[in-house]
Scaffold this active site. Structure first.
Site, short mmCIF file in Angstrom:
data_model
loop_
_atom_site.label_atom_id
_atom_site.label_comp_id
_atom_site.label_asym_id
_atom_site.label_seq_id
_atom_site.Cartn_x
_atom_site.Cartn_y
_atom_site.Cartn_z
N ARG A 11 -13.10 9.43 -47.74
CA ARG A 11 -14.25 9.37 -46.84
C ARG A 11 -14.29 10.66 -46.03
O ARG A 11 -13.32 11.42 -45.97
CB ARG A 11 -14.14 8.16 -45.94
CG ARG A 11 -14.21 6.83 -46.66
CD ARG A 11 -13.86 5.67 -45.74
NE ARG A 11 -14.75 5.62 -44.58
CZ ARG A 11 -14.46 5.04 -43.44
NH1 ARG A 11 -13.27 4.47 -43.25
NH2 ARG A 11 -15.33 5.03 -42.45
N SER A 13 -14.85 11.01 -42.63
CA SER A 13 -14.54 10.97 -41.20
C SER A 13 -13.36 11.87 -40.89
O SER A 13 -12.54 12.20 -41.76
CB SER A 13 -14.24 9.54 -40.75
OG SER A 13 -13.00 9.11 -41.27
N LYS A 83 -5.98 -1.41 -44.60
CA LYS A 83 -6.72 -2.51 -44.00
C LYS A 83 -8.16 -2.58 -44.52
O LYS A 83 -8.82 -3.61 -44.36
CB LYS A 83 -6.72 -2.40 -42.47
CG LYS A 83 -7.46 -1.23 -41.88
CD LYS A 83 -7.29 -1.20 -40.36
CE LYS A 83 -8.02 -0.03 -39.73
NZ LYS A 83 -9.47 -0.07 -39.90
N ASP A 84 -8.64 -1.51 -45.17
CA ASP A 84 -9.99 -1.50 -45.74
C ASP A 84 -10.03 -1.96 -47.19
O ASP A 84 -11.11 -2.11 -47.76
CB ASP A 84 -10.59 -0.09 -45.66
CG ASP A 84 -10.83 0.38 -44.24
OD1 ASP A 84 -11.06 -0.48 -43.37
OD2 ASP A 84 -10.81 1.61 -44.00
N THR A 127 -15.70 -3.44 -29.86
CA THR A 127 -14.92 -3.54 -31.09
C THR A 127 -15.84 -3.88 -32.24
O THR A 127 -16.86 -4.56 -32.05
CB THR A 127 -13.81 -4.60 -30.99
OG1 THR A 127 -13.14 -4.68 -32.26
CG2 THR A 127 -14.37 -5.97 -30.65
N ARG A 131 -11.73 -10.12 -35.79
CA ARG A 131 -10.34 -10.46 -35.46
C ARG A 131 -10.01 -10.01 -34.04
O ARG A 131 -9.46 -10.78 -33.24
CB ARG A 131 -9.40 -9.77 -36.46
CG ARG A 131 -7.91 -9.87 -36.09
CD ARG A 131 -7.08 -8.93 -36.98
NE ARG A 131 -7.46 -7.55 -36.82
CZ ARG A 131 -7.03 -6.74 -35.86
NH1 ARG A 131 -6.19 -7.18 -34.94
NH2 ARG A 131 -7.44 -5.48 -35.80
N ARG A 132 -10.34 -8.76 -33.72
CA ARG A 132 -10.07 -8.27 -32.37
C ARG A 132 -10.90 -9.02 -31.34
O ARG A 132 -10.41 -9.39 -30.27
CB ARG A 132 -10.36 -6.77 -32.29
CG ARG A 132 -9.34 -5.90 -33.01
CD ARG A 132 -9.77 -4.45 -33.07
NE ARG A 132 -8.76 -3.61 -33.70
CZ ARG A 132 -9.02 -2.47 -34.30
NH1 ARG A 132 -10.27 -2.01 -34.35
NH2 ARG A 132 -8.04 -1.76 -34.85
N ARG A 149 -19.73 0.21 -33.54
CA ARG A 149 -19.51 0.85 -34.83
C ARG A 149 -19.36 2.35 -34.60
O ARG A 149 -19.62 2.87 -33.54
CB ARG A 149 -20.69 0.59 -35.76
CG ARG A 149 -20.86 -0.84 -36.23
CD ARG A 149 -19.77 -1.29 -37.20
NE ARG A 149 -19.54 -0.31 -38.25
CZ ARG A 149 -20.28 -0.16 -39.35
NH1 ARG A 149 -21.31 -0.95 -39.53
NH2 ARG A 149 -19.98 0.74 -40.26
N THR A 154 -16.27 8.93 -32.34
CA THR A 154 -17.50 8.38 -31.74
C THR A 154 -17.17 7.27 -30.75
O THR A 154 -17.73 7.20 -29.65
CB THR A 154 -18.42 7.82 -32.84
OG1 THR A 154 -18.76 8.88 -33.74
CG2 THR A 154 -19.69 7.23 -32.25
N ARG A 155 -16.24 6.42 -31.11
CA ARG A 155 -15.87 5.30 -30.23
C ARG A 155 -15.21 5.81 -28.94
O ARG A 155 -15.49 5.31 -27.85
CB ARG A 155 -14.93 4.34 -30.97
CG ARG A 155 -15.58 3.74 -32.22
CD ARG A 155 -14.68 2.72 -32.86
NE ARG A 155 -15.12 2.43 -34.23
CZ ARG A 155 -14.72 1.41 -34.95
NH1 ARG A 155 -13.85 0.55 -34.44
NH2 ARG A 155 -15.15 1.24 -36.18
N CYS A 242 -12.02 -7.85 -44.45
CA CYS A 242 -11.81 -7.24 -43.14
C CYS A 242 -12.91 -7.62 -42.15
O CYS A 242 -12.88 -7.20 -41.00
CB CYS A 242 -11.71 -5.72 -43.27
SG CYS A 242 -13.20 -4.92 -43.88
#
Length: 312
Positions: A11, A13, A83-84, A127, A131-132, A149, A154-155, A242
């Site tokens: 990816r 990112s 995790k993805d 988030t 789950r979180r 997102r 960005t977050r 996920c």
């Protein structure tokens, strides 16, 4: 060593590129004459940024296009955050190596440096993970949990600009980027169960590629692979992805593996969480049996309600 250039699918990112660069560096440290280049592939999860992950639906939102490139031989290997990765890999693909795991914990990044327990009443916490969100609602029901997102940078920017009082992120990403100083507090896995595979990287290849299997051998970390196998067996038995409130975290010590599994209701009011252990050779059987225990205790009802209501 061949003159062939190995192409890593990744990816685009900053974090994904950093992880892939780390794999490239590790490969070239073992095989100095090896030529490696990165090939950026945009996934569905990267394209849809204005919809919560749970609403997008489907599995493999961040890996499918990269796996397609592997299968059609546009790339030779792919680097994923485990995790993805869905519980089942496509026919013809396998994990060639799982390097040592980074810190698997979730962390809080708060605009004013508070811990989770010291956030003000009504604090806006962002988030993208159900789950979180469920665990946050259980621990801090007074806070406003809002969908967030975007890539890691960005977050962090949205917290810095005051759009959120805090966000919950994976420690591993911040560590890999060298941004540990942004972390306000770590969330103990005994209290806040991480995502399945969190902190682990998987290097995916074609199952028939014996050449790459040999090259990747020195990068593989057996204890991490055992822990991830236990977690992913739990995920597969729960038939989750996920985008549902499922957590799992395994540790390996000597000849034993200990696994914690979690299924939570969306509002965090119901949580089915158990910890069990087994011999490391039984890692996958442990994951399956723990999942069965969680489902029988009430997890099946919760997951069926979530899927029926279209929340995931």
């Amino acid at each position: 060593m061949t003159d062939k250039v190995l192409r890593i699918g990744t990816r685009g990112s900053l974090l994904a590129l950093k992880q892939s660069e780390n794999v490239k560096t590790a490969l070239q440290a073992q095989w100095p004459e090896l030529q490696v280049e990165l090939q950026i592939i945009k996934t569905m999860g990267d394209k849809i940024l204005d919809v919560p992950l749970a609403k997008v639906g489907g599995k493999g939102l961040f890996v499918k296009e990269i796996e397609d490139a592997l299968l059609n031989r546009s790339v030779d290997l792919a680097v994923h955050s485990m995790k993805d990765v869905p519980a089942d890999l496509p026919d013809g693909l396998c994990m060639g190596a799982i390097p040592p795991r980074e810190d698997p914990r979730d962390v809080l990044v708060a605009s004013r440096g508070q811990s989770l327990s010291h956030l003000p009443e009504g604090a806006r916490v962002g988030t993208s993970s159900l789950r979180r969100a469920a665990q946050l609602k259980k621990l801090r029901p007074d806070c406003a949990i809002e969908s967030l997102r975007g890539n890691l940078d960005t977050r962090l920017r949205k917290v810095r600009e005051g759009m959120y009082d805090a966000v919950v992120l994976a420690a591993a990403g911040l560590h890999r980027m060298g941004w540990e100083d942004r972390i306000t507090c770590y969330l103990d896995p005994d209290v806040f169960v991480p995502a399945i595979g969190q902190g682990a990287i998987g290097i995916e290849i074609r199952s028939t590629d014996e050449y790459l299997q040999r090259l990747l051998g020195p990068l593989h970390h057996t204890d991490t692979a055992v822990a991830v196998r236990a977690e992913r067996a739990l995920l597969k038995e729960l038939q989750g992805g996920c985008q549902v409130p499922i957590g799992g975290y395994a540790t390996v010590s000597g000849g034993m593996v200990e696994l914690t599994g979690l299924v939570a209701s969306l509002d965090g009011q119901e949580m089915f969480r158990f910890t069990r252990s087994a011999a490391r050779e039984q890692a996958e059987a442990l994951g399956r049996s723990l999942a069965g225990e969680i489902l029988a205790a009430g997890g099946r009802r919760i997951l069926e309600e979530i899927y029926r209501d279209g929340a995931a």
